[in-house]
Design a protein around this motif. Structure first.
Motif, PDB file in Angstrom:
ATOM      1  N   SER A 280       0.801  -1.235  -0.046  1.00 26.69           N
ATOM      2  CA  SER A 280      -0.048   0.138  -0.153  1.00 26.69           C
ATOM      3  C   SER A 280       0.891   1.193   0.031  1.00 26.69           C
ATOM      4  CB  SER A 280      -0.921  -0.006   1.380  1.00 26.69           C
ATOM      5  OG  SER A 280      -1.803  -1.176   1.291  1.00 26.69           O
ATOM      6  N   VAL A 281       2.104   1.088   0.773  1.00 27.78           N
ATOM      7  CA  VAL A 281       2.941   2.275   0.831  1.00 27.78           C
ATOM      8  C   VAL A 281       3.423   2.700  -0.759  1.00 27.78           C
ATOM      9  CG1 VAL A 281       5.086   3.125   1.584  1.00 27.78           C
ATOM     10  CG2 VAL A 281       3.487   2.251   3.253  1.00 27.78           C
ATOM     11  N   ARG A 282       3.769   1.615  -1.412  1.00 24.13           N
ATOM     12  CA  ARG A 282       4.304   1.778  -2.654  1.00 24.13           C
ATOM     13  C   ARG A 282       3.179   2.418  -3.835  1.00 24.13           C
ATOM     14  NH1 ARG A 282       9.051   0.034  -5.688  1.00 24.13           N
ATOM     15  NH2 ARG A 282       8.740   0.698  -7.811  1.00 24.13           N
ATOM     16  N   TYR A 283       2.085   1.943  -3.713  1.00 25.03           N
ATOM     17  CA  TYR A 283       0.918   2.945  -4.536  1.00 25.03           C
ATOM     18  C   TYR A 283       0.744   4.180  -3.691  1.00 25.03           C
ATOM     19  CZ  TYR A 283       0.221  -1.840  -6.768  1.00 25.03           C
ATOM     20  OH  TYR A 283       0.272  -2.880  -7.385  1.00 25.03           O
ATOM     21  N   ALA A 284       0.960   4.383  -2.624  1.00 24.86           N
ATOM     22  CA  ALA A 284       0.720   5.673  -2.019  1.00 24.86           C
ATOM     23  C   ALA A 284       1.636   6.621  -2.350  1.00 24.86           C
ATOM     24  CB  ALA A 284       0.422   5.694  -0.485  1.00 24.86           C
ATOM     25  N   LEU A 285       2.847   6.217  -2.385  1.00 22.42           N
ATOM     26  CA  LEU A 285       3.787   7.189  -2.617  1.00 22.42           C
ATOM     27  C   LEU A 285       3.981   7.445  -4.180  1.00 22.42           C
ATOM     28  CD1 LEU A 285       6.813   5.863  -0.455  1.00 22.42           C
ATOM     29  CD2 LEU A 285       5.470   8.102  -0.172  1.00 22.42           C
ATOM     30  N   GLU A 286       3.114   6.763  -5.114  1.00 19.25           N
ATOM     31  CA  GLU A 286       3.250   6.938  -6.511  1.00 19.25           C
ATOM     32  C   GLU A 286       2.079   8.033  -6.758  1.00 19.25           C
ATOM     33  OE1 GLU A 286       2.486   3.099  -8.379  1.00 19.25           O
ATOM     34  OE2 GLU A 286       4.600   2.660  -8.191  1.00 19.25           O
ATOM     35  N   ARG A 287       1.407   8.260  -6.069  1.00 18.99           N
ATOM     36  CA  ARG A 287       0.329   9.288  -6.404  1.00 18.99           C
ATOM     37  C   ARG A 287       0.224  10.483  -5.205  1.00 18.99           C
ATOM     38  NH1 ARG A 287      -3.734   7.363  -2.643  1.00 18.99           N
ATOM     39  NH2 ARG A 287      -3.847   5.129  -2.529  1.00 18.99           N
ATOM     40  N   LYS A 288       0.980  10.432  -4.076  1.00 21.22           N
ATOM     41  CA  LYS A 288       1.004  11.672  -3.187  1.00 21.22           C
ATOM     42  C   LYS A 288       2.413  12.184  -3.164  1.00 21.22           C
ATOM     43  CE  LYS A 288      -2.587   9.216  -0.384  1.00 21.22           C
ATOM     44  NZ  LYS A 288      -3.542  10.141  -0.410  1.00 21.22           N
TER      45      LYS A 288
ATOM     46  N   VAL B 256       5.510  13.443  -0.630  1.00 21.70           N
ATOM     47  CA  VAL B 256       6.017  13.183   0.915  1.00 21.70           C
ATOM     48  C   VAL B 256       5.269  13.616   1.845  1.00 21.70           C
ATOM     49  CG1 VAL B 256       8.023  12.722   2.001  1.00 21.70           C
ATOM     50  CG2 VAL B 256       8.191  12.204  -0.265  1.00 21.70           C
ATOM     51  N   ARG B 257       5.217  14.924   1.543  1.00 22.82           N
ATOM     52  CA  ARG B 257       4.184  15.636   2.835  1.00 22.82           C
ATOM     53  C   ARG B 257       3.046  15.073   2.952  1.00 22.82           C
ATOM     54  NH1 ARG B 257       3.769  22.184   2.976  1.00 22.82           N
ATOM     55  NH2 ARG B 257       2.702  22.367   4.947  1.00 22.82           N
ATOM     56  N   ASN B 258       2.274  14.951   1.857  1.00 24.34           N
ATOM     57  CA  ASN B 258       0.592  14.460   2.015  1.00 24.34           C
ATOM     58  C   ASN B 258       0.707  13.032   2.590  1.00 24.34           C
ATOM     59  OD1 ASN B 258      -0.321  16.828   1.026  1.00 24.34           O
ATOM     60  ND2 ASN B 258      -0.411  16.119  -1.137  1.00 24.34           N
ATOM     61  N   TYR B 259       1.766  12.097   2.145  1.00 21.05           N
ATOM     62  CA  TYR B 259       1.935  10.913   2.224  1.00 21.05           C
ATOM     63  C   TYR B 259       1.895  10.788   4.028  1.00 21.05           C
ATOM     64  CZ  TYR B 259       4.352   6.455   3.453  1.00 21.05           C
ATOM     65  OH  TYR B 259       4.459   5.231   4.151  1.00 21.05           O
TER      66      TYR B 259
ATOM     67  N   THR C 169       1.474  13.115   6.458  1.00 21.99           N
ATOM     68  CA  THR C 169       0.295  13.823   6.841  1.00 21.99           C
ATOM     69  C   THR C 169      -0.794  12.868   6.995  1.00 21.99           C
ATOM     70  OG1 THR C 169       0.769  16.140   6.237  1.00 21.99           O
ATOM     71  CG2 THR C 169      -1.322  15.728   6.849  1.00 21.99           C
ATOM     72  N   GLU C 170      -1.223  12.091   6.032  1.00 17.79           N
ATOM     73  CA  GLU C 170      -2.091  11.087   6.089  1.00 17.79           C
ATOM     74  C   GLU C 170      -1.765   9.994   6.923  1.00 17.79           C
ATOM     75  OE1 GLU C 170      -4.635   8.968   2.497  1.00 17.79           O
ATOM     76  OE2 GLU C 170      -2.434   8.253   2.805  1.00 17.79           O
ATOM     77  N   ARG C 171      -0.452   9.443   7.066  1.00 18.39           N
ATOM     78  CA  ARG C 171      -0.166   8.400   7.895  1.00 18.39           C
ATOM     79  C   ARG C 171      -0.323   8.943   9.430  1.00 18.39           C
ATOM     80  NH1 ARG C 171       0.987   3.188   5.853  1.00 18.39           N
ATOM     81  NH2 ARG C 171      -0.137   3.762   4.073  1.00 18.39           N
ATOM     82  N   LEU C 172       0.101  10.221   9.650  1.00 21.76           N
ATOM     83  CA  LEU C 172       0.002  10.822  11.067  1.00 21.76           C
ATOM     84  C   LEU C 172      -1.525  10.808  11.639  1.00 21.76           C
ATOM     85  CD1 LEU C 172       2.837  13.470  10.972  1.00 21.76           C
ATOM     86  CD2 LEU C 172       2.965  11.215  12.227  1.00 21.76           C
ATOM     87  N   THR C 173      -2.186  11.237  10.349  1.00 20.83           N
ATOM     88  CA  THR C 173      -3.684  11.164  10.901  1.00 20.83           C
ATOM     89  C   THR C 173      -4.201   9.770  10.900  1.00 20.83           C
ATOM     90  OG1 THR C 173      -3.823  13.184   9.689  1.00 20.83           O
ATOM     91  CG2 THR C 173      -5.835  12.237   9.944  1.00 20.83           C
ATOM     92  N   ARG C 174      -4.315   8.962  10.012  1.00 26.77           N
ATOM     93  CA  ARG C 174      -5.041   7.678   9.722  1.00 26.77           C
ATOM     94  C   ARG C 174      -4.467   6.574  10.669  1.00 26.77           C
ATOM     95  NH1 ARG C 174      -6.802   6.426   3.618  1.00 26.77           N
ATOM     96  NH2 ARG C 174      -8.065   5.331   4.801  1.00 26.77           N
ATOM     97  N   LEU C 175      -3.451   6.828  11.324  1.00 27.82           N
ATOM     98  CA  LEU C 175      -2.811   5.786  12.216  1.00 27.82           C
ATOM     99  C   LEU C 175      -2.779   6.406  13.601  1.00 27.82           C
ATOM    100  CD1 LEU C 175      -0.041   4.322   9.810  1.00 27.82           C
ATOM    101  CD2 LEU C 175      -2.295   3.249  10.331  1.00 27.82           C
ATOM    102  N   GLY C 176      -2.151   7.606  13.559  1.00 25.47           N
ATOM    103  CA  GLY C 176      -1.931   8.287  14.873  1.00 25.47           C
ATOM    104  C   GLY C 176      -3.105   8.653  15.726  1.00 25.47           C
ATOM    105  N   ILE C 177      -4.243   9.041  15.173  1.00 21.00           N
ATOM    106  CA  ILE C 177      -5.480   9.298  15.759  1.00 21.00           C
ATOM    107  C   ILE C 177      -6.087   7.983  16.451  1.00 21.00           C
ATOM    108  CG2 ILE C 177      -7.815  10.354  15.693  1.00 21.00           C
ATOM    109  CD1 ILE C 177      -5.563  12.314  15.445  1.00 21.00           C
ATOM    110  N   PRO C 178      -6.313   7.153  15.551  1.00 24.21           N
ATOM    111  CA  PRO C 178      -6.927   5.748  15.910  1.00 24.21           C
ATOM    112  C   PRO C 178      -5.934   5.169  17.198  1.00 24.21           C
ATOM    113  CG  PRO C 178      -7.014   5.646  13.807  1.00 24.21           C
ATOM    114  CD  PRO C 178      -6.006   6.980  14.185  1.00 24.21           C
ATOM    115  N   LEU C 179      -4.575   5.521  17.104  1.00 26.21           N
ATOM    116  CA  LEU C 179      -3.650   4.897  18.170  1.00 26.21           C
ATOM    117  C   LEU C 179      -4.137   5.638  19.292  1.00 26.21           C
ATOM    118  CD1 LEU C 179      -1.125   3.282  19.059  1.00 26.21           C
ATOM    119  CD2 LEU C 179       0.093   5.035  18.228  1.00 26.21           C
ATOM    120  N   LEU C 180      -4.062   7.064  19.397  1.00 26.04           N
ATOM    121  CA  LEU C 180      -4.495   7.581  20.616  1.00 26.04           C
ATOM    122  C   LEU C 180      -5.927   7.199  21.007  1.00 26.04           C
ATOM    123  CD1 LEU C 180      -3.135  11.253  19.545  1.00 26.04           C
ATOM    124  CD2 LEU C 180      -2.154   9.716  21.132  1.00 26.04           C
ATOM    125  N   LEU C 181      -6.654   7.069  20.446  1.00 22.06           N
ATOM    126  CA  LEU C 181      -8.133   6.780  20.842  1.00 22.06           C
ATOM    127  C   LEU C 181      -7.912   5.406  21.483  1.00 22.06           C
ATOM    128  CD1 LEU C 181     -11.192   6.761  20.807  1.00 22.06           C
ATOM    129  CD2 LEU C 181     -11.060   5.499  18.480  1.00 22.06           C
ATOM    130  N   GLY C 182      -6.930   4.514  21.062  1.00 26.04           N
ATOM    131  CA  GLY C 182      -6.926   3.161  21.755  1.00 26.04           C
ATOM    132  C   GLY C 182      -6.369   3.176  23.035  1.00 26.04           C
TER     133      GLY C 182
END
Length: 372
Positions: free
Chosen positions: A66-74, A76-79, A81-94
């Motif tokens: 998934s990272v391979r495809y994400a970096l082909e269309r995003k 580095v900054r957007n990548y 930011t998305e990782r921090l949001t979509r992984l970090g927020i659920p982690l804090l919730l947990g």
């Protein structure tokens, strides 16, 4: 780019398998947050061992792809930011919402605390939680959500490597040597996470990014499927039987052979799963569209629900088989209900559980001019 629906199907199936695995942890002989009053050292224990050989590695392999495809269309900054949001927020919730009830139930079950959940809340930050039955309470990795933390760290730290190797070309013959590092790494245990070492996971993650996404890999697994199927089945049986009969003493030749067999079992299982997925699961439908989005919230919610429901049924006089059936059916239904009713429709909840925002029903519609 054409979406690889087989990876979505595999991710959904792996999420269900994680659900099953943590239900078996309720009744097998391994330490866990809450245990049934009767443990099963037979089929439940064997199922846990078989699932553990490939379950978390398949998540890291798919994440690398998934990272391979994400970096082909995003960018580095957007990548990032998305990782921090979509992984970090659920982690804090947990960490702050979903982990305290689980730690409390563990402390009650192991007779390490006596009082209500409200009494326990101020003690949640007392020491770091480092394992089942330990003295610390603060689950800084979110218990089962350690995967999100590790994936977040991998996603950022490997960026320089990925940018360097993305245009490198390796001869197809070298693909046949890929299991060697994994077999070697399966014998070490520096940072144990989900029964595998963290360095084992990072290699699987890198393999996913560089090797598992392309046509060369698909050609390789098509040529070697039956060999890997045979190796996967035989090594899984050998590993499980050896584990149940007697684990070799650490540091002996037998111990390293035992661990190497498990590493080979993992590799062959991954190849088998990827082959079957690529051959039979390359189409999408409404079921996949729904379940692929639900996979993340289900993964986040499943263990807290299993632990809580398990706590209330652990001392009942039901058989192990009936309890596990009830536990899986009840918890799975409840988690899907929570997703469908409380998470899926609302953007705030989707944000907390790592999902993309639900598009507005007016988005994309032409603006109608008003007459004066």
């Amino acid at each position: 780019m054409n979406r690889q629906y087989d990876l979505d199907w595999i991710r959904v199936a792996a999420t269900v398998a994680v659900f099953v695995f943590h239900c078996t942890m309720f009744a097998n002989a391994f330490p866990w947050h809450v245990k049934n009053n009767e443990l099963n050292s037979g089929w439940v224990f064997s199922l846990s061992l078989l699932l553990s050989t490939w379950l978390m590695p398949i998540f890291f392999a798919i994440s690398g792809i998934s990272v391979r495809y994400a970096l082909e269309r995003k960018t580095v900054r957007n990548y990032i930011t998305e990782r921090l949001t979509r992984l970090g927020i659920p982690l804090l919730l947990g960490i702050w919402i979903l982990s305290p009830p689980q730690v409390y139930i563990e402390r009650i079950s192991y007779e390490q605390f006596n009082g209500s959940f409200l009494d326990f809340i101020p003690h949640y930050v007392d020491g770091l939680y480092l394992g089942i039955g330990g003295s610390g309470n603060f689950a800084f990795v979110g218990l089962h959500l350690w995967y999100l933390l590790v994936l977040l760290v991998f996603s950022i730290l490997t960026l320089p490597l990925f940018r360097f190797i993305q245009h490198l070309t390796i001869k197809p013959v070298y693909y046949y040597f890929l299991p060697i590092p994994l077999v070697l790494l399966s014998t070490i245990n520096i940072v144990d996470l989900g029964s595998w070492d963290i360095f084992f996971y990072v290699v699987i993650f890198i393999y996913g990014y560089y090797f598992f996404h392309g046509n060369v890999f698909q050609t390789m697994i098509q040529k070697t499927f039956w060999i890997h199927l045979l190796i996967g089945v035989s090594t899984s049986i050998i590993y499980t039987s050896w584990f149940i009969i007697n684990i070799p003493e650490v540091g002996t030749t037998a111990f390293y052979l035992f661990k190497s067999i498990r590493g080979l079992s993992c590799w062959s299982s991954l190849i088998t799963i990827f082959y079957l997925g690529h051959r039979y699961l390359r189409r999408s439908n409404h079921t996949l569209a729904y379940t692929s989005e639900a996979a993340m919230p289900v993964y986040i919610l499943h263990q807290p629900v299993i632990v809580i429901i398990g706590f209330f049924i652990k001392d009942l006089s039901w058989s192990v088989e009936w309890k596990l059936t009830f536990l899986f059916a009840t918890c799975f239904s409840l988690v899907l209900l929570l997703y469908h009713v409380l998470i899926r429709p609302f953007n705030v909840m989707r944000f907390l559980f790592g999902l993309k925002q639900k598009p507005s029903i007016h988005k994309g519609l032409p603006v109608k001019e008003t007459s004066r």
